[in-house]
Enzyme design. Structure first.
Site, PDB file in Angstrom:
ATOM      1  CG  ASN A  55       2.754   7.577   1.520  1.00  0.00           C
ATOM      2  OD1 ASN A  55       2.672   6.851   2.486  1.00  0.00           O
ATOM      3  ND2 ASN A  55       3.090   7.130   0.328  1.00  0.00           N
ATOM      4  CD  GLU A  78      -4.415   4.475  -2.308  1.00  0.00           C
ATOM      5  OE1 GLU A  78      -4.261   4.934  -1.164  1.00  0.00           O
ATOM      6  OE2 GLU A  78      -4.723   3.286  -2.527  1.00  0.00           O
TER       7      GLU A  78
HETATM    8  N1  TRP Z   1      -3.603   2.239   2.853  1.00  0.00           N
HETATM    9  C1  TRP Z   1      -3.387   1.523   1.624  1.00  0.00           C
HETATM   10  C2  TRP Z   1      -4.697   1.640   0.874  1.00  0.00           C
HETATM   11  O1  TRP Z   1      -5.627   0.951   1.116  1.00  0.00           O
HETATM   12  C3  TRP Z   1      -3.039   0.094   1.833  1.00  0.00           C
HETATM   13  C4  TRP Z   1      -1.597  -0.270   1.800  1.00  0.00           C
HETATM   14  C5  TRP Z   1      -0.700   0.099   0.884  1.00  0.00           C
HETATM   15  C6  TRP Z   1      -0.891  -1.146   2.661  1.00  0.00           C
HETATM   16  N2  TRP Z   1       0.492  -0.505   1.103  1.00  0.00           N
HETATM   17  C7  TRP Z   1       0.413  -1.262   2.200  1.00  0.00           C
HETATM   18  C8  TRP Z   1      -1.245  -1.859   3.780  1.00  0.00           C
HETATM   19  C9  TRP Z   1       1.351  -2.060   2.822  1.00  0.00           C
HETATM   20  C10 TRP Z   1      -0.306  -2.661   4.420  1.00  0.00           C
HETATM   21  C11 TRP Z   1       0.981  -2.764   3.946  1.00  0.00           C
HETATM   22  O2  TRP Z   1      -4.887   2.495   0.109  1.00  0.00           O
HETATM   23 ZN    ZN Z   2      -7.161   2.583   1.446  1.00  0.00          ZN
END
Ligand code: TRP
Ligand code: ZN
Length: 882
Positions: A271, A304
């Site tokens: 985020n 991240e």
């Molecule tokens: N974007 C996240 C990452 O790879 C992945 C992720 C975190 C996610 N929480 C999630 C994907 C919940 C699906 C559902 O860093």
């Molecule tokens: Zn990721």
């Protein structure tokens, strides 16, 4: 919850959004019995959409709509349609303001998507489609808005109120409540929205960027974890520096925050400005976290953080493009980890994960391309293929272009697409435009599923001094895809002379042999290629696919002689390790199903003897080379595997080596013990790994001296790697009294630390001694087990089915029935977790008939559960129908 078939979404049906949202103004009123969400959207028709009179369509899931107004005029029930998952308003003007109020119940949200509560705090998870569980919105990544978020809550229970961007206002309200308002200046898709409210402590630091700006860094945790943030903070600062140096990427906001949350479906979430982490991926101390956990935390913090550019500043147009951000970001974090530690070891770890788990996925019923063409439930597509194979695809572009042109390509990509939602094709195009290379055929890596197989054969002509190498490629059929085209594959290789010398690779008879390089990257584009190497006075030993230069299987009829030779002579560390793995695989495979007293290849034992005494070679590499191929990998390589027979064969080889090298193991243990305090450096990590491997092997043969060393190490260890190493060795031994004493003592000592309790569960559920089904069931009844906490579920059920293979594949089928029961139970409370847990059963077709029939019937039982979630539905149906 559904009773009928979920919809399939197709990439080919992508349409630009009919409406855009420029700003999103949010006000959250948080209470113990629910939350009221007020939102104001500035909406306008998308000039690029051809659907000029399309109604406004907003996604919503499990929302109670309290109020909706358009340009200040309240809409009556007949002015909009609520389809159950969408709010549809027809006849909207060119641009307007929409105000919506919804009521949600975070305290009852067990799916952990949207806004939910974890250990008393409010937190969010919006990727991929969680924002629609908070309020009505076009919940798709190509709608990017500027957010302003006001959070109101009780001040004593929720003193800390966080959202994306910068805090711009705060103050007290009536009834002991307070508020904070946050403003995020960067337009973002809804999946990057985040909110946290809780009683947290903050650890602060600062980072000065390359242009001299001071960034405020904060990690928020529950007060009891205040002393466990140091490693994550250091990792964050190293990541920020590395992204500036290697990619020229500077951080953009004035503040960067990380929050640790105990209940989380995945590892962490990027985020904007407010990363939310699974506690197990942030918190570490010498006493409670293993070396592996330290490395994982560093990698995930980096991952991240790197998303801020590869994902947030440039995001995905739609979820078919997920690998645009995930593959690229995994490639970035993997290179970062290599730079921070041992590059060869990092490459071995990545290749092991790929070959063990991604190849299996690519050969199973859920096989899909790096850019899928369809899905039912997007949460099921956060896969090893999207992440790990996607990273390998980016790595191959890096290999084909070289580091300088690759950097030119990434600069162009970030510059050209900053602030946009784009496709994997846009990424490849930027690489093409910056380098002048044609990647048309290379794009097949994004479109074709399945692991390419390279079949290599060779011959040597002593008269001419010519060595001829023929490489044929084929890409196997996968569900819905047949007759695939050859792919563009970078194939790195070297040739070794009898003395282990690296031979020059002269591809043209007329060239001067002296100037030929000793390693080349051949580019395979056709179904078959023959390469001729000139000026060779003897038949060379080929070192193929060095550094694992492409995610492919290589088949070549290596002799054991050649493998032993490569193990000690290949200048490429990765291929040294690989030769050892191939030799061990060959030896284990040759005794599967053979009698107890079958002879075991003496050259394997001798190779291990040499390794145990080797103090010259990189000790981190030695530690890796001493690990036998895992059961999971042996199963992946086998067709119609008999799990019990493979388990026995591997055990037999392990015990034979340990018995033959007992004194060397004791010596290795002592050589790597003592001397110096605890450090997290590649050298000391390697020392602990060698010591604990030696201990594990000694206890596998019930060595008494080994047992005494393990008991002593367990009691006296000053760090978790050694304490866990000793515990694991004891748990896997026949010393039942020592095992239960150590387990009880460990729990007693660490019962208040959830991350350590998770390790305590895993060490049992992964063990064929302590993790047979009755013991697993007892763990589920243990007071520390929690059906609402994904980490606990994974550490007992996930580890049992994914790592304790002999127990899970018990020939009586009890493991399968057990897993089916747990999946059905979890399907109601947390479908994402339930769908992930099914994975081992979905591979039913691969196994020997006795296993596969029972796996199949367990799957059918899940299929027949009433009200199956879309998540589990998709996985179960695809594997039954494949
Ligand atoms: N974007 C996240 C990452 O790879 C992945 C992720 C975190 C996610 N929480 C999630 C994907 C919940 C699906 C559902 O860093
Ligand atoms: Zn990721």
């Amino acid at each position: 919850m559904r009773t009928n078939q979920p919809k399939t979404i197709h990439l080919s049906e992508y349409r630009v959004p009919a409406h855009l949202v420029d700003t999103m103004d949010l006000r959250f009123e948080l209470f113990d019995n629910g939350a009221r969400v007020h939102s104001t959207l500035r909406v306008r028709r998308n000039p690029e959409s051809s659907e000029v009179s399309a109604p406004l369509t907003l996604d919503g899931d499990s929302l109670k709509l309290e109020h909706v107004a358009l340009d200040g005029k309240e809409l009556a029930a007949g002015d909009y349609e609520d389809t159950g998952d969408q709010l549809v308003i027809a006849g909207v003007p060119e641009q307007f303001e929409l105000a919506v109020v919804t009521w949600i119940e975070p305290q009852n949200n067990t799916r952990l998507e949207g806004l939910y509560k974890s250990s008393g705090m409010f937190c969010t998870q919006c990727e991929a489609e969680g924002f629609r569980c908070i309020t009505y919105f076009p919940d798709r990544p190509d709608v990017m808005a500027r957010y302003r978020t006001r959070i109101e809550a009780d001040k004593s229970s929720y003193p800390v109120l966080l959202s994306n961007g910068n805090p711009v206002e705060q103050g007290d309200l009536e009834n002991g409540r307070h508020f904070v308002t946050w403003e995020d200046p960067f337009p973002k898709p809804s999946y990057l929205f985040a909110l946290v409210a809780g009683d947290l402590v903050e650890k602060r630091d600062t980072f000065t960027t390359c242009s001299g700006r001071d960034i405020d860094l904060r990690i928020y945790v529950e007060p009891r974890n205040a002393e466990k943030c140091g490693h994550a903070m250091d990792s964050l600062k190293r990541s920020m520096r590395w992204d500036e140096e290697v990619y020229g990427r500077e951080y953009d906001l004035d503040i960067f925050m990380i929050v640790a949350v105990d209940d989380f479906n995945m590892g962490a979430m990027e985020n904007k400005g407010l990363n939310i982490f699974n506690s197990s991926c942030v918190l570490a101390s010498q006493e409670t976290a293993t070396d592996l956990a330290y490395q994982r935390i560093e990698a995930i913090v980096a991952h991240e953080y790197f998303h801020n550019w590869s994902g947030n500043r440039v995001t995905c147009r739609d979820w078919f493009q997920l690998s645009l951000k995930e593959g690229f970001t995994v490639f970035r974090d993997s290179t970062f980890s290599a730079d921070m530690g041992s590059p060869t070891v990092k490459r071995i770890e990545d290749a092991t994960l790929l070959r063990t788990a991604q190849f299996a996925e690519d050969a199973g019923p859920m096989a899909h391309p790096v850019r899928p063409a369809s899905y039912m439930e997007i949460s099921n597509f956060y896969t090893l293929t999207i992440y790990e194979k996607g990273a390998e695809v980016v790595r191959m572009i890096h290999t084909l272009l070289g580091p300088d042109l690759f950097r030119k390509g990434s600069d162009l990509y970030f510059e050209r697409h900053d602030g946009q939602a784009v496709t994997t094709d846009d990424f490849v195009k930027a690489m093409e435009d910056a380098s002048g290379r044609d990647l048309t055929q290379f794009r097949l890596w994004y479109e074709q599923a399945g692991t390419p197989v390279l079949t290599v054969s060779d011959d040597y002509d002593p008269e001419q001094g010519v060595y001829r190498l023929t490489i044929q490629q084929s890409v196997p059929d996968t569900p819905g895809q047949t007759n695939k085209k050859p792919q563009h594959i970078p194939f790195a290789l070297g040739l070794l002379g009898t003395e282990g010398d690296a031979l020059p690779l002269q591809l043209d008879a007329a060239d001067d042999i002296g100037s030929a390089p000793t390693e080349r990257v051949l580019e395979l584009t056709d179904a078959s290629h023959t390469f001729e190497f000139y000026g060779l006075a003897e038949r060379p030993v080929p070192s193929l696919l060095r550094h694992f230069s492409a995610p492919v299987r290589v088949e070549y009829p290596w002799s054991r002689e050649q493998l032993v030779f490569l193990m000690s002579h290949d200048p490429d560390g990765f291929n040294r390790w690989d030769a050892g793995q191939r030799l061990a695989v060959d030896v284990i495979q040759s005794i599967v199903g053979a009698p107890e007293d079958a002879g075991i290849e003496p050259r394997l034992v001798e190779a291990y003897r040499t390794l145990l005494g080797d103090s010259v070679l990189d000790q981190a590499l030695v530690a890796k080379m001493l690990q036998l191929p895992s059961e999971a990998y042996l199963i992946e390589l086998a067709s119609s595997p008999d799990v019990a027979a493979i388990h026995r064969a591997r055990d037999q080889v392990l015990r034979h080596i340990a018995t033959s090298l007992r004194d060397e193991l004791i010596a290795c243990y002592h050589r790597n013990t003592g001397a110096g305090g605890y450090e997290i450096t590649p050298e000391s990590i390697a020392r602990r790994s060698l010591r604990n491997t030696a201990l594990a092997w000694l206890l596998m043969i019930n060595d008494e001296a080994g047992r005494d060393l393990a008991v002593q190490q367990f009691q006296e260890a000053d760090n978790m790697t050694d304490r866990m190493g000793a515990l694991r060795a004891l748990v896997n031994s026949d010393y039942a009294a020592e095992r239960s004493r150590a387990l009880a003592d460990f729990y007693e000592r660490f019962q208040d630390d959830p991350q350590v309790v998770e390790q305590w569960f895993s060490v049992q559920s992964s063990s064929d001694r302590a993790g047979q089904l009755p013991q697993i069931k007892a763990l589920l009844d243990h007071p520390a087990f929690d059906w609402k906490n994904p980490n606990k579920i994974r550490s007992v059920i996930g580890v049992f089915a994914g790592q304790n293979l002999a127990a899970f594949h018990n020939p009586d089928g009890s493991g399968y029935e057990f897993l089916a029961d747990q999946v059905c139970r979890l399907d109601d409370s947390n479908p994402q977790i339930a769908a992930r847990l099914v994975t081992p059963l979905t591979r039913w077709q691969k196994f020997a008939p006795a296993y596969s029939a029972m796996m199949h019937s367990a799957l059918k039982r899940i299929r027949d559960k009433a009200g199956l979630s879309a998540d589990v539905y998709e996985v179960v149906h695809k594997s039954l129908e494949a």
